[in-house]
Design an enzyme around this catalytic site. Structure first.
Site, short mmCIF file in Angstrom:
data_model
loop_
_atom_site.label_atom_id
_atom_site.label_comp_id
_atom_site.label_asym_id
_atom_site.label_seq_id
_atom_site.Cartn_x
_atom_site.Cartn_y
_atom_site.Cartn_z
N ASP A 118 31.56 44.53 36.95
CA ASP A 118 32.75 43.98 37.62
C ASP A 118 32.98 44.77 38.90
O ASP A 118 32.71 45.98 38.95
CB ASP A 118 33.98 44.07 36.71
CG ASP A 118 33.95 43.04 35.59
OD1 ASP A 118 33.34 41.97 35.76
OD2 ASP A 118 34.57 43.31 34.53
N ASP A 136 32.92 35.58 36.50
CA ASP A 136 34.27 35.43 35.93
C ASP A 136 35.08 34.41 36.72
O ASP A 136 35.84 33.61 36.15
CB ASP A 136 35.00 36.76 35.93
CG ASP A 136 34.34 37.83 35.07
OD1 ASP A 136 33.60 37.47 34.13
OD2 ASP A 136 34.55 39.02 35.36
#
Length: 163
Positions: A118, A136
């Site tokens: 991330d 995401d």
């Protein structure tokens, strides 16, 4: 295979490619835990998330990796069947293609790194949204579009059935 179905598959592939390119850039240019501020509300960061959205189950000893891989593959296979069935529509297959691409992009990370990379971090002061990535984002947009497609079901003009 019908052309529309292949086009939707191509979109899933594009999501995977963009997701992996951005993650490789982060892996090559940032150190784990490093943050580069760009605005008062946005930073590029490098974190691993062994859990799911919002770090769900991230504190578990490792079983969640294969649970999330299996879950993503099963859901992607189911969405792939729905994608084929609804390929001549507009909103529904767009949603499916985005979710498939995002889910498989994160599966690649879980297998390659044991966790998801991330790097996008938005915040207001010390209050922030959990870091996320391109995959995401595609999953989130796809989920919203899936809901919208259900809300507007029957209102969409009939699509051309030629492939």
């Amino acid at each position: 295979m019908p052309k529309r179905f292949l086009a939707w598959l191509s979109l899933s592939g594009l999501v995977i490619v963009l997701d992996q390119i951005t993650k490789l850039a982060v892996l090559r240019n940032l150190k784990l835990g490093e943050a580069i501020p760009y605005t008062d509300f946005f930073q590029l960061v490098f974190v691993y998330n062994p859990g799911a959205a919002f770090s769900l189950l991230a504190d578990q000893p490792g079983w969640q990796k294969w649970f999330f891989v299996t879950l993503a593959v099963v859901i992607s296979a189911w969405l792939l069947m729905l994608l084929k069935r609804h390929a001549n529509e507009r909103l529904q297959p767009l949603a499916f293609a985005l979710i498939i691409g995002g889910a498989l992009g994160n599966v690649i990370d879980r297998i390659a790194y044991g966790a998801v990379v991330d790097f996008l971090y938005f915040h207001v002061g010390r209050y922030g949204w959990p870091a996320f990535n391109v995959a995401d984002s595609a999953i989130s947009v796809g989920a919203v579009l899936m809901i919208a497609a259900q809300l507007f079901a029957g209102r969409e003009p009939a699509a051309d059935t030629k492939s």
